[in-house]
Write a protein that holds these residues in place. Structure first.
Motif, PDB file in Angstrom:
ATOM      1  N   GLU A 137      -9.389  28.913  84.681  1.00  0.00           N
ATOM      2  CA  GLU A 137      -8.964  28.083  83.550  1.00  0.00           C
ATOM      3  C   GLU A 137      -8.096  28.869  82.572  1.00  0.00           C
ATOM      4  O   GLU A 137      -8.397  30.005  82.216  1.00  0.00           O
ATOM      5  N   VAL A 138      -7.021  28.222  82.137  1.00  0.00           N
ATOM      6  CA  VAL A 138      -6.110  28.799  81.150  1.00  0.00           C
ATOM      7  C   VAL A 138      -5.933  27.776  80.030  1.00  0.00           C
ATOM      8  O   VAL A 138      -5.632  26.619  80.286  1.00  0.00           O
ATOM      9  N   ASN A 139      -6.124  28.211  78.774  1.00  0.00           N
ATOM     10  CA  ASN A 139      -6.020  27.331  77.617  1.00  0.00           C
ATOM     11  C   ASN A 139      -4.799  27.666  76.777  1.00  0.00           C
ATOM     12  O   ASN A 139      -4.334  28.807  76.743  1.00  0.00           O
ATOM     13  N   ASP A 140      -4.309  26.662  76.084  1.00  0.00           N
ATOM     14  CA  ASP A 140      -3.106  26.778  75.263  1.00  0.00           C
ATOM     15  C   ASP A 140      -3.485  26.953  73.795  1.00  0.00           C
ATOM     16  O   ASP A 140      -4.348  26.242  73.280  1.00  0.00           O
ATOM     17  N   TYR A 141      -2.805  27.887  73.121  1.00  0.00           N
ATOM     18  CA  TYR A 141      -3.050  28.175  71.701  1.00  0.00           C
ATOM     19  C   TYR A 141      -1.725  28.278  70.946  1.00  0.00           C
ATOM     20  O   TYR A 141      -0.656  28.426  71.551  1.00  0.00           O
ATOM     21  N   LEU A 142      -1.833  28.241  69.623  1.00  0.00           N
ATOM     22  CA  LEU A 142      -0.679  28.503  68.771  1.00  0.00           C
ATOM     23  C   LEU A 142      -1.068  29.564  67.752  1.00  0.00           C
ATOM     24  O   LEU A 142      -2.000  29.378  66.968  1.00  0.00           O
ATOM     25  N   LEU A 143      -0.360  30.685  67.779  1.00  0.00           N
ATOM     26  CA  LEU A 143      -0.591  31.808  66.874  1.00  0.00           C
ATOM     27  C   LEU A 143       0.470  31.796  65.794  1.00  0.00           C
ATOM     28  O   LEU A 143       1.665  31.693  66.080  1.00  0.00           O
ATOM     29  N   LEU A 144       0.049  31.875  64.530  1.00  0.00           N
ATOM     30  CA  LEU A 144       0.979  32.010  63.407  1.00  0.00           C
ATOM     31  C   LEU A 144       0.609  33.260  62.635  1.00  0.00           C
ATOM     32  O   LEU A 144      -0.555  33.443  62.245  1.00  0.00           O
ATOM     33  N   ALA A 145       1.581  34.142  62.431  1.00  0.00           N
ATOM     34  CA  ALA A 145       1.304  35.418  61.774  1.00  0.00           C
ATOM     35  C   ALA A 145       2.488  35.821  60.915  1.00  0.00           C
ATOM     36  O   ALA A 145       3.627  35.392  61.144  1.00  0.00           O
TER      37      ALA A 145
END
Length: 322
Positions: A137-145
């Motif tokens: 399983e591979v999940n999608d994320y959004l990183l803001l930095a």
């Protein structure tokens, strides 16, 4: 040695970097702001200095082209920057996710502050997920930095996490990172960033289609040797005696991860495949790469040399199937 992580919070399982204060799910942003140590502001002051003079106290002068940034809570200095430098506040990083979490199905999973406030971030899961061959399983994320010391532009980066080993990887399509970067000479406009990101299922599907191709690409022993020596050591041609290469210790570790010691390396998706090679490198960067502490490793894996190494590994893996 003091940790670089000032504060951090997370929900769910312990994150791959093993740091932070656990929260229950679906907390409001105000709770995240408090628990992640992001409930302060960046203040500005003119740069002044004392020059020696006739008086033993000297004389105070100003340097109008620069300004000092400091924390509102502790008054600790953060950096000296140009007057043109546009500050992004810690609360703005969390506020970016308000409509995404309330209306678009996103859920914050981790947020925090690095280097005493010089760098801060938040990471949210989008809800998109793929299972490679029904078991990986591979999940999608959004990183803001962002940073306030010039070391990092404000950056929104679609990111994947492989569940079996918590390996992270920035999404790239056709060799191009999908990250949106806003330099600090420009105002940070959250709506414009979201429009530019084009947050959609299509870019996720495009990326995962390429990952499925990596799963299907079987790798010979010689190809694995050439790939790892090239990515880890920068070797143009594989050597029969790799101990002569720079970074041999790292190479040896990544080889072991690929050959069965890595988490998920036994799965059919990873064993003797290009996907397995890629994940051996990402696991090394996220979990095993030599670092002063887990937080310095995290900083490198997301924003520094580790992130660059993972991108090179992805590019090299995609070349195997081009």
């Amino acid at each position: 040695m003091a940790h670089l992580v000032e504060h951090m919070a997370y929900v769910g399982d312990t994150p791959w970097h093993g740091l932070g204060q656990q929260l229950s799910r679906h907390q409001p942003l105000e709770v995240w702001q408090q628990q992640a140590g992001m409930n302060w502001h960046i203040e500005e002051a003119p740069v002044r200095f004392i020059a020696e003079g006739a008086s033993h106290l000297g004389s105070i002068h100003s340097f109008p082209e620069q300004k000092v940034l400091y924390r509102s809570d502790t008054k600790a200095p953060l950096s000296v920057v140009s007057q043109r430098y546009k500050v992004v506040q810690p609360e703005e990083i969390l506020e970016f996710y308000r409509d995404l979490t309330e209306y678009a199905g996103y859920e914050l999973e981790t947020a925090g502050v690095l280097k005493g406030g010089r760098k801060f971030w938040a990471l949210a899961r989008s809800g998109l997920s793929k299972s490679l061959k029904g078991q990986d399983e591979v999940n999608d994320y959004l990183l803001l930095a962002t940073s306030c010391d010039g070391t990092l532009a404000t950056m929104a980066t679609p990111t994947t996490v492989r569940v079996v080993c918590n390996n992270t990887l920035q999404i790239a399509v056709d060799g191009t990172s999908q990250a949106v970067k806003v330099p600090h000479r420009s105002e940070f406009d959250p709506r414009a960033v979201k429009r530019q990101l084009g947050i959609s299922v299509s870019q996720w599907n495009d990326f995962m289609y390429r990952m499925k191709i990596l799963v299907e690409r079987k790798i010979t022993r010689q190809e694995a040797q050439q790939y790892l020596q090239s990515v880890i050591c920068g070797a143009e041609k594989p050597l029969d005696d790799p101990s002569k290469l720079p970074n041999y210790r790292a190479l040896n570790k990544v080889q072991k991860l690929y050959q069965g010691e890595g988490r998920g390396s036994h799965l059919v998706t990873a064993k003797d495949t290009a996907w397995g090679l890629l994940n051996a490198v990402t696991e090394y960067v996220d979990h095993d790469k030599r670092a002063r502490s887990n937080d310095t490793r995290m900083d490198s894996a997301w924003f520094g040399q580790g992130a660059q190494l993972k991108q090179e590994a992805l590019d090299a893996a995609l070349q195997l199937v081009s």
